[in-house]
Design a protein around this motif. Sequence first.
Motif, PDB file in Angstrom:
ATOM      1  N   ILE B  27     -67.007 -35.692  62.251  1.00 15.40           N
ATOM      2  CA  ILE B  27     -66.993 -34.615  61.256  1.00 15.40           C
ATOM      3  C   ILE B  27     -65.993 -35.017  60.175  1.00 15.40           C
ATOM      4  N   VAL B  28     -66.396 -34.812  58.896  1.00 12.89           N
ATOM      5  CA  VAL B  28     -65.562 -35.255  57.771  1.00 12.89           C
ATOM      6  C   VAL B  28     -65.188 -34.084  56.874  1.00 12.89           C
ATOM      7  N   GLY B  29     -63.967 -34.123  56.373  1.00 16.01           N
ATOM      8  CA  GLY B  29     -63.518 -33.100  55.418  1.00 16.01           C
ATOM      9  C   GLY B  29     -62.409 -33.669  54.565  1.00 16.01           C
ATOM     10  N   ILE B  30     -61.809 -32.821  53.741  1.00 11.04           N
ATOM     11  CA  ILE B  30     -60.664 -33.293  52.945  1.00 11.04           C
ATOM     12  C   ILE B  30     -59.397 -32.584  53.406  1.00 11.04           C
ATOM     13  N   THR B  31     -58.250 -33.253  53.210  1.00  8.66           N
ATOM     14  CA  THR B  31     -57.003 -32.782  53.799  1.00  8.66           C
ATOM     15  C   THR B  31     -56.357 -31.656  52.998  1.00  8.66           C
ATOM     16  N   ASP B  32     -55.368 -31.060  53.626  1.00 11.23           N
ATOM     17  CA  ASP B  32     -54.590 -29.995  53.002  1.00 11.23           C
ATOM     18  C   ASP B  32     -53.943 -30.497  51.706  1.00 11.23           C
ATOM     19  N   TYR B  33     -53.497 -31.741  51.709  1.00  7.03           N
ATOM     20  CA  TYR B  33     -52.891 -32.344  50.510  1.00  7.03           C
ATOM     21  C   TYR B  33     -53.909 -32.377  49.374  1.00  7.03           C
ATOM     22  N   ALA B  34     -55.125 -32.812  49.693  1.00  5.49           N
ATOM     23  CA  ALA B  34     -56.184 -32.895  48.678  1.00  5.49           C
ATOM     24  C   ALA B  34     -56.462 -31.509  48.114  1.00  5.49           C
ATOM     25  N   VAL B  35     -56.581 -30.549  49.013  1.00  6.35           N
ATOM     26  CA  VAL B  35     -56.924 -29.188  48.620  1.00  6.35           C
ATOM     27  C   VAL B  35     -55.831 -28.576  47.733  1.00  6.35           C
ATOM     28  N   LYS B  36     -54.556 -28.856  48.088  1.00  3.31           N
ATOM     29  CA  LYS B  36     -53.467 -28.295  47.293  1.00  3.31           C
ATOM     30  C   LYS B  36     -53.419 -28.953  45.921  1.00  3.31           C
ATOM     31  N   SER B  37     -53.854 -30.204  45.808  1.00  2.00           N
ATOM     32  CA  SER B  37     -53.868 -30.879  44.507  1.00  2.00           C
ATOM     33  C   SER B  37     -54.995 -30.354  43.632  1.00  2.00           C
ATOM     34  N   LEU B  38     -56.085 -29.968  44.264  1.00  2.00           N
ATOM     35  CA  LEU B  38     -57.261 -29.540  43.503  1.00  2.00           C
ATOM     36  C   LEU B  38     -57.188 -28.103  43.030  1.00  2.00           C
ATOM     37  N   HIS B  39     -56.444 -27.293  43.715  1.00  2.00           N
ATOM     38  CA  HIS B  39     -56.442 -25.839  43.497  1.00  2.00           C
ATOM     39  C   HIS B  39     -57.820 -25.257  43.809  1.00  2.00           C
ATOM     40  N   ASP B  40     -58.178 -24.160  43.154  1.00  2.45           N
ATOM     41  CA  ASP B  40     -59.390 -23.444  43.571  1.00  2.45           C
ATOM     42  C   ASP B  40     -60.645 -24.301  43.447  1.00  2.45           C
ATOM     43  N   ILE B  41     -61.301 -24.492  44.572  1.00  2.81           N
ATOM     44  CA  ILE B  41     -62.546 -25.256  44.549  1.00  2.81           C
ATOM     45  C   ILE B  41     -63.684 -24.291  44.254  1.00  2.81           C
ATOM     46  N   VAL B  42     -64.486 -24.630  43.256  1.00  4.23           N
ATOM     47  CA  VAL B  42     -65.550 -23.716  42.846  1.00  4.23           C
ATOM     48  C   VAL B  42     -66.944 -24.230  43.195  1.00  4.23           C
ATOM     49  N   TYR B  43     -67.055 -25.492  43.518  1.00  8.02           N
ATOM     50  CA  TYR B  43     -68.380 -26.035  43.800  1.00  8.02           C
ATOM     51  C   TYR B  43     -68.262 -27.308  44.613  1.00  8.02           C
ATOM     52  N   VAL B  44     -69.207 -27.481  45.537  1.00 11.33           N
ATOM     53  CA  VAL B  44     -69.239 -28.702  46.343  1.00 11.33           C
ATOM     54  C   VAL B  44     -70.642 -29.293  46.288  1.00 11.33           C
TER      55      VAL B  44
END
Lengths: 456, 133
Positions: B27-44
């Motif tokens: 299973i693959v995802g992105i890390t907490d670090y990535a998410v905090k750098s991106l801020h609000d994700i609006v689309y995948v």
Amino acid sequence: MTKFLEECDMEKLSKVLYQIGINEVGELYRDIPEEVLLKGELNLPEPLEEMDLENYIYSVLEKNRTQGEFLVFLGGGLPPHYVPATVDTITSRSEFYTAYTPYQPEISQGMLQALFEYQSMICDLTGMDVANSSMYDWATAVAEAIRMAIRVKGNKKILVGANVGPERKKVIRTYLEPLDMEMVEVKYLQDSGRLDLSDLEEKAEDACCLYIENPNFFGVLEKEASKVSEIVHAKGGLFVVGADPISLALVKSPSEYGADIVVGEGQILGGGLNFGGPALGIFACKSDPSLVRQIPGRIIGMTTDLANTQRAFTMVLQTREQHIRREHATSNICSNEALMAVGALTYLALLGSKGLRKLALETYNKAHYASKVLSELKEVNAPYFSGEFFQEFAINFKNKRLEEVIKGLVAKKIVPGIMLESDFPELKNTLLSCFTEVHKEADIDIFVKALKEVIS
Amino acid sequence: MSSYIVPEDLRYSKDHEWVRIEGSIAIVGITDYAVKSLHDIVYVSLPKIGSTIPKGLVAATVESIKAVSEVYNPISGTVIEVNKDLETSPEKINESPYEAGWLFKLNPTNLKEDIEKLFSSKQYLEYLSSLKK
């Protein structure tokens, strides 16, 4: 350049040159290869005094023959419509006229709101859910719509009605060139001028989209558009429609007959003919999630400020665009026709839906008056196609050479229309004439009278 | 030191993807670090089910309002499932990057080799602190 600098204070100039590390101004151009450097002076005439220059320019302009002197019945995608003075009054305001792209929403609310309102009006007219804040023109808007369909569906074939504008076809081909795609034309019926549905049935398999115009290039309304939509959708394709925006006040909106994407020429909404441009590409589509993120161009959205107290507008879904996505952007468009869109907004707001419908009806009535009078002439076959039309129809001159007819009419200060044969070789000696609210009945009578004289 | 969540049982890539092994599936995802750098994700944008993606190639993209981030496949494999919830609720990635915000599941084609090349949680934490400098 150096002549200009010669007038400058040489002491200041040498200080500047010293600062930037060169000895003379010519060194700024040292990257230009020797063999292409201009040597000597440009071959220009001597400068004139302002007054003499003005006289000279006017004498050249005098050689032009302008629309005001002629009765002009040209359409073919750019029908003449009256431009109310209010449009120019609004668009010439420096706040709109000099505004750049509203990347900074906090200082561009006026322009952003205007563009949002424009988008809203386009959605009202077309029945679509999302409109962008304009593309360059109708032709590139179609080409972009087709590229969008290709991205969404992925098939290798696109369908285009044979009876759509030749210039649009050419631009579509240009946009398809880098791709390994097949463009197939769907025939039109020789009697009605409408799309041949059985030919469409045969060709619809594996097509990512079909593009038709309504009214089509011959001016004929595609009354069976709902059936067309069914056929295209049954085979999994997208239905792209090119519509005359003024006709939409009178005929069914493309959303009512199943269009997925609608494009058109917005220049006719208060833009004026202006020797061809600037144009205004209309682009709108349904709010299907698979479509919206594939839309090209700028989209303005409505939101609130951070304090959640005021309504505010800003560019949205920018991750589709060049400045963020670069080579993965949905399009290479990185501009729009903002001022033209503000003009279109002004035009539509001025007319309102009732006024626009009245205008469309008057256009329709003028064309039908012309058609009735011309149909009484035995020497021509008018209207040539039997299909119901909006503002344009074809006139066939039987065995008379159309070039001669046109020559004769131009000599009488009448430009009767477009010769169809060059783009449609099967339509020999056939003219496409357009009539709108700008033509008085008396003008049409003059046209018919002159035509009778020329062909007898 | 680390204000970023880095679960111990996962493996990590330099591009801030994580991998969890469940039986024979990754299973693959992105890390907490990535998410905090991106801020609000609006689309995948997720990969097509059935597609085989070699390690290192772009498998998905994650969009915030002003940027698009490519998600590189950390281990070679064939996509067997994608997180459909993210179509309507991309914010799940922000809320729960390691659980509800998973991106896609793979049938790995070169598991042992590929996994070894990834960071352990300890190595990833060290890597993150090196980035701060």
